[in-house]
Scaffold this motif. Structure first.
Motif, mmCIF file in Angstrom:
data_model
loop_
_atom_site.group_PDB
_atom_site.id
_atom_site.type_symbol
_atom_site.label_atom_id
_atom_site.label_comp_id
_atom_site.label_asym_id
_atom_site.label_seq_id
_atom_site.Cartn_x
_atom_site.Cartn_y
_atom_site.Cartn_z
ATOM 1 N N MET A 10 0.821 -1.209 0.000
ATOM 2 C CA MET A 10 0.000 0.000 0.000
ATOM 3 C C MET A 10 0.861 1.268 0.000
ATOM 4 N N GLN A 11 1.973 1.224 0.682
ATOM 5 C CA GLN A 11 2.859 2.386 0.712
ATOM 6 C C GLN A 11 3.388 2.670 -0.696
ATOM 7 N N GLN A 12 3.772 1.608 -1.395
ATOM 8 C CA GLN A 12 4.286 1.763 -2.759
ATOM 9 C C GLN A 12 3.187 2.286 -3.686
ATOM 10 N N LEU A 13 1.976 1.763 -3.560
ATOM 11 C CA LEU A 13 0.857 2.239 -4.372
ATOM 12 C C LEU A 13 0.570 3.713 -4.099
ATOM 13 N N LEU A 14 0.627 4.102 -2.843
ATOM 14 C CA LEU A 14 0.392 5.493 -2.473
ATOM 15 C C LEU A 14 1.466 6.398 -3.064
ATOM 16 N N GLN A 15 2.711 5.950 -3.004
ATOM 17 C CA GLN A 15 3.810 6.740 -3.579
ATOM 18 C C GLN A 15 3.650 6.876 -5.087
ATOM 19 N N GLN A 16 3.240 5.807 -5.757
ATOM 20 C CA GLN A 16 3.026 5.859 -7.204
ATOM 21 C C GLN A 16 1.894 6.830 -7.537
ATOM 22 N N ALA A 17 0.824 6.780 -6.759
ATOM 23 C CA ALA A 17 -0.308 7.678 -6.997
ATOM 24 C C ALA A 17 0.098 9.133 -6.769
ATOM 25 N N GLN A 18 0.887 9.389 -5.745
ATOM 26 C CA GLN A 18 1.345 10.753 -5.476
ATOM 27 C C GLN A 18 2.250 11.252 -6.598
ATOM 28 N N LYS A 19 3.116 10.388 -7.105
ATOM 29 C CA LYS A 19 4.003 10.781 -8.201
ATOM 30 C C LYS A 19 3.185 11.089 -9.453
ATOM 31 N N MET A 20 2.199 10.257 -9.741
ATOM 32 C CA MET A 20 1.353 10.500 -10.910
ATOM 33 C C MET A 20 0.593 11.815 -10.756
ATOM 34 N N GLN A 21 0.145 12.112 -9.549
ATOM 35 C CA GLN A 21 -0.557 13.361 -9.292
ATOM 36 C C GLN A 21 0.381 14.544 -9.507
ATOM 37 N N ASP A 23 3.081 14.550 -11.436
ATOM 38 C CA ASP A 23 3.366 14.608 -12.871
ATOM 39 C C ASP A 23 2.215 15.267 -13.627
ATOM 40 N N LEU A 24 0.995 14.936 -13.245
ATOM 41 C CA LEU A 24 -0.181 15.525 -13.876
ATOM 42 C C LEU A 24 -0.230 17.029 -13.617
ATOM 43 N N ALA A 25 0.019 17.438 -12.388
ATOM 44 C CA ALA A 25 0.022 18.871 -12.047
ATOM 45 C C ALA A 25 1.116 19.604 -12.819
ATOM 46 N N ALA A 26 2.276 18.994 -12.950
ATOM 47 C CA ALA A 26 3.370 19.622 -13.697
ATOM 48 C C ALA A 26 3.010 19.745 -15.173
ATOM 49 N N ALA A 27 2.389 18.720 -15.743
ATOM 50 C CA ALA A 27 1.982 18.763 -17.150
ATOM 51 C C ALA A 27 0.918 19.831 -17.371
ATOM 52 N N GLN A 28 -0.032 19.951 -16.436
ATOM 53 C CA GLN A 28 -1.069 20.980 -16.559
ATOM 54 C C GLN A 28 -0.463 22.379 -16.469
ATOM 55 N N GLU A 29 0.507 22.561 -15.603
ATOM 56 C CA GLU A 29 1.194 23.848 -15.474
ATOM 57 C C GLU A 29 1.944 24.165 -16.768
ATOM 58 N N GLU A 30 2.599 23.165 -17.328
ATOM 59 C CA GLU A 30 3.322 23.357 -18.586
ATOM 60 C C GLU A 30 2.354 23.745 -19.704
ATOM 61 N N PRO A 98 -0.322 10.131 -21.791
ATOM 62 C CA PRO A 98 0.401 9.067 -21.085
ATOM 63 C C PRO A 98 0.086 9.037 -19.591
ATOM 64 N N LEU A 99 -0.150 10.193 -18.996
ATOM 65 C CA LEU A 99 -0.481 10.225 -17.565
ATOM 66 C C LEU A 99 -1.865 9.641 -17.333
ATOM 67 N N GLY A 106 -7.760 6.948 -18.914
ATOM 68 C CA GLY A 106 -8.189 8.295 -19.211
ATOM 69 C C GLY A 106 -9.684 8.484 -19.297
ATOM 70 N N SER A 107 -10.445 7.432 -19.571
ATOM 71 C CA SER A 107 -11.871 7.621 -19.708
ATOM 72 C C SER A 107 -12.495 7.829 -18.336
ATOM 73 N N GLY A 108 -13.307 8.842 -18.268
ATOM 74 C CA GLY A 108 -14.029 9.102 -17.042
ATOM 75 C C GLY A 108 -13.248 9.843 -15.970
ATOM 76 N N ILE A 109 -12.087 10.385 -16.304
ATOM 77 C CA ILE A 109 -11.340 11.145 -15.314
ATOM 78 C C ILE A 109 -11.772 12.597 -15.416
ATOM 79 N N PRO A 110 -12.376 13.141 -14.376
ATOM 80 C CA PRO A 110 -12.848 14.521 -14.438
ATOM 81 C C PRO A 110 -11.718 15.498 -14.736
#
Length: 114
Positions: A10-21, A23-30, A98-99, A106-110
């Motif tokens: 669960m710790q690894q899954l949480l870390q992966q989810a945080q990294k993806m979040q 990465d997504l925020a950085a891509a949106q800022e870009e 890719p994110l 990607g389908s259904g992600i608000p």
């Protein structure tokens, strides 16, 4: 399938989810700072939008201005803005696609346009 039939880390899954979040925020800022252009009328009208679709600039060549035919000019402006927005959507797909796939396709992600 989890090797050995154990529970997911669960710790690894949480870390992966945080990294993806992140990465997504950085891509949106870009995307918010990236600019793309759309053209119409052979370049007589050029529209510039951000990667997130915000209109930043509109350039109209004086050759496109005919006081007797403002409808054509309006059509050119609309076409240039639409072209710029299509380019922005392509950029969004390139940056966020890719994110989104990493988040389950990607389908259904608000908030994501795809």
């Amino acid at each position: 399938m989890i090797p050995g039939g154990g529970q997911p880390n669960m710790q690894q899954l949480l870390q992966q989810a945080q990294k993806m979040q992140q990465d997504l925020a950085a891509a949106q800022e870009e995307l918010a700072h990236a600019e793309v252009e759309g053209r119409a009328g052979g370049g007589l009208v050029r529209a510039t939008v951000t990667g997130s679709g915000e209109l930043r600039a509109l350039v109209i060549d004086p050759k496109a201005v005919d006081p007797e035919d403002t409808e054509t000019l309006a059509d050119l402006v609309v076409a240039a803005v639409q072209a710029a927005n299509e380019n922005a959507q392509a950029l969004q797909q390139q940056k966020l696609g890719p994110l989104a796939q990493g988040l389950g396709g990607g389908s259904g992600i608000p908030g994501l346009p795809f």
